[in-house]
Design a protein around this motif. Structure first.
Motif, PDB file in Angstrom:
ATOM      1  N   TYR A 104      40.403  55.317  51.195  1.00 46.12           N
ATOM      2  CA  TYR A 104      39.745  54.525  52.241  1.00 46.12           C
ATOM      3  C   TYR A 104      38.362  54.071  51.776  1.00 46.12           C
ATOM      4  O   TYR A 104      37.973  52.908  51.932  1.00 46.12           O
ATOM      5  CB  TYR A 104      39.598  55.338  53.523  1.00 46.12           C
ATOM      6  N   ALA A 105      37.606  55.010  51.200  1.00 48.15           N
ATOM      7  CA  ALA A 105      36.253  54.684  50.740  1.00 48.15           C
ATOM      8  C   ALA A 105      36.303  53.677  49.599  1.00 48.15           C
ATOM      9  O   ALA A 105      35.493  52.735  49.550  1.00 48.15           O
ATOM     10  CB  ALA A 105      35.535  55.960  50.294  1.00 48.15           C
ATOM     11  N   PHE A 106      37.243  53.857  48.669  1.00 52.20           N
ATOM     12  CA  PHE A 106      37.319  52.957  47.524  1.00 52.20           C
ATOM     13  C   PHE A 106      37.705  51.541  47.955  1.00 52.20           C
ATOM     14  O   PHE A 106      37.143  50.552  47.470  1.00 52.20           O
ATOM     15  CB  PHE A 106      38.323  53.499  46.507  1.00 52.20           C
ATOM     16  N   LEU A 107      38.660  51.444  48.881  1.00 47.26           N
ATOM     17  CA  LEU A 107      39.058  50.123  49.368  1.00 47.26           C
ATOM     18  C   LEU A 107      37.902  49.443  50.097  1.00 47.26           C
ATOM     19  O   LEU A 107      37.669  48.235  49.948  1.00 47.26           O
ATOM     20  CB  LEU A 107      40.275  50.255  50.298  1.00 47.26           C
ATOM     21  N   GLY A 108      37.148  50.217  50.888  1.00 45.30           N
ATOM     22  CA  GLY A 108      35.982  49.668  51.569  1.00 45.30           C
ATOM     23  C   GLY A 108      34.938  49.169  50.589  1.00 45.30           C
ATOM     24  O   GLY A 108      34.325  48.118  50.792  1.00 45.30           O
ATOM     25  N   ALA A 109      34.748  49.922  49.483  1.00 44.91           N
ATOM     26  CA  ALA A 109      33.778  49.507  48.471  1.00 44.91           C
ATOM     27  C   ALA A 109      34.213  48.223  47.783  1.00 44.91           C
ATOM     28  O   ALA A 109      33.395  47.330  47.518  1.00 44.91           O
ATOM     29  CB  ALA A 109      33.594  50.622  47.445  1.00 44.91           C
ATOM     30  N   MET A 110      35.513  48.102  47.476  1.00 46.83           N
ATOM     31  CA  MET A 110      36.015  46.878  46.838  1.00 46.83           C
ATOM     32  C   MET A 110      35.872  45.680  47.775  1.00 46.83           C
ATOM     33  O   MET A 110      35.530  44.573  47.353  1.00 46.83           O
ATOM     34  CB  MET A 110      37.481  47.071  46.440  1.00 46.83           C
TER      35      MET A 110
END
Length: 344
Positions: free
Chosen positions: A142-148
């Motif tokens: 979730y965090a990685f997708l939000g960062a991308m």
């Protein structure tokens, strides 16, 4: 000893004093922006908002800060601890560093750089690093997708922001923010560049991840996006960095389009009768009022519009804002050359 005091100590203390003179009011304003947002949205939605802690709830920001200070900091298993803690510090620090070149009144600036606009553009561009580091270090999908999402969003809208800035800088003939404000005496740039004023403000909403463009932290599909795994003061630094960016970008809108610290008497000749009265108001008051107006619109938009879909967000940035801002830049340059209005 006297040479050391006169040559190093006193100038150093003066620089530190100037920094504190800017930083402390900005951080207090940032804390009370969270209170103002909750109260304004509460009024718009027919509810009270914070009203318990202190008179009219005015001590609510302090209560929130104390609560976050004493909460446990949870570090996810499998995360990269150094990068995990460094990310919110970078985001918060960059939001504060931007104020080094922003003039709040004539001569009231920490560093009067001749390339102040480029400095601001560089600082705002670096802000994406903190978010991407947080998403990667959290070891969460979730965090990685939000960062991308945030990286793509900020890059997309920075292009149109840069083109809008170039149109304004062509008109003013300077990259110095103080000279840019002084060039607006007699005519604030939101009138000749009104379409770019609207486009710039919408792009700022996307650049600061604010509603309706808060896709990087969309609760419905990403829990909280890049901040999902953060708690305690590390979460608070991200949260405060976002609000600091709001204030900084509102200051940029004021400087680029609303005349910075200039009062209405500097733009409207019809107010010449009131000039002695209006001229008595310090420039910093006009600047703060303009920032407050921009922040109110930030909050108003959040309370009014539904969130965009991600494909709509990208389409708006690349297929609408980018060509429109590029066309306006060409028209501005052509107008200035044809009518011999280019600044000397």
């Amino acid at each position: 000893m006297a040479e050391f005091v006169d040559g190093y100590l006193l100038p150093g203390l003066w620089i530190v004093g100037k920094i504190l003179l800017f930083a402390v009011p900005i951080m207090i304003g940032m804390a009370y922006l969270t209170y103002a947002e909750r109260r304004i949205i509460g009024a718009m939605q027919m509810r009270k908002g914070p009203n318990v802690v202190g008179p009219f709830g005015l001590l609510q920001p302090f209560a929130d800060a104390i609560k976050l200070m004493f909460k446990e900091t949870v570090v996810p298993t499998g995360s990269s601890p150094v990068v995990f803690f460094l990310a919110p510090m970078i985001t918060f620090t960059l939001a504060l560093l931007a104020w080094a070149v922003i003039p709040v009144d004539s001569g009231w600036v920490i560093s009067n750089l001749n390339v102040g606009v480029l400095y601001l553009f560089a600082i705002s561009s670096l802000g994406v690093y903190g978010i991407v580091m947080a998403g990667w270090a959290s070891n969460s999908r979730y965090a990685f997708l939000g960062a991308m999402r945030s990286a793509a969003q900020m890059v997309s809208y920075e292009v149109s922001i840069g083109l809008v800035m170039i149109s304004v800088l062509l008109t003013a003939g300077s990259l110095n923010l103080t000279e840019l404000v002084e060039a607006q005496k007699g005519l604030w740039y939101f009138l000749p560049h009104f379409p770019m004023f609207i486009l710039f403000f919408i792009s700022v909403l996307a650049e600061t991840n604010r509603h309706p463009f808060d896709l990087p932290e969309a609760e419905s599909e990403l829990v909280a996006g890049f901040m999902t795994e953060y708690s305690s003061m590390s979460f608070a630094l991200f949260f405060l960095g976002e609000y600091m960016n709001m204030i900084m970008m509102s200051g940029m809108v004021s400087i680029l389009f609303l005349g910075g610290w200039l009062g209405p008497q500097d733009m409207l000749p019809g107010l010449s009768v009131l000039t002695p009265v209006l001229a008595w108001v310090p420039g910093i008051v006009w600047f703060v009022l303009k920032i407050c107006f921009c922040l109110f619109v930030f909050i108003w938009v959040r309370a009014t519009f539904p969130r965009y879909r991600y494909d709509q967000l990208m389409r708006l940035g690349w297929k609408v804002f980018l060509p429109f801002s590029l066309i306006w830049l060409v028209l501005t340059a052509g107008f200035l050359v044809y009518f011999d209005k280019l600044p000397q």
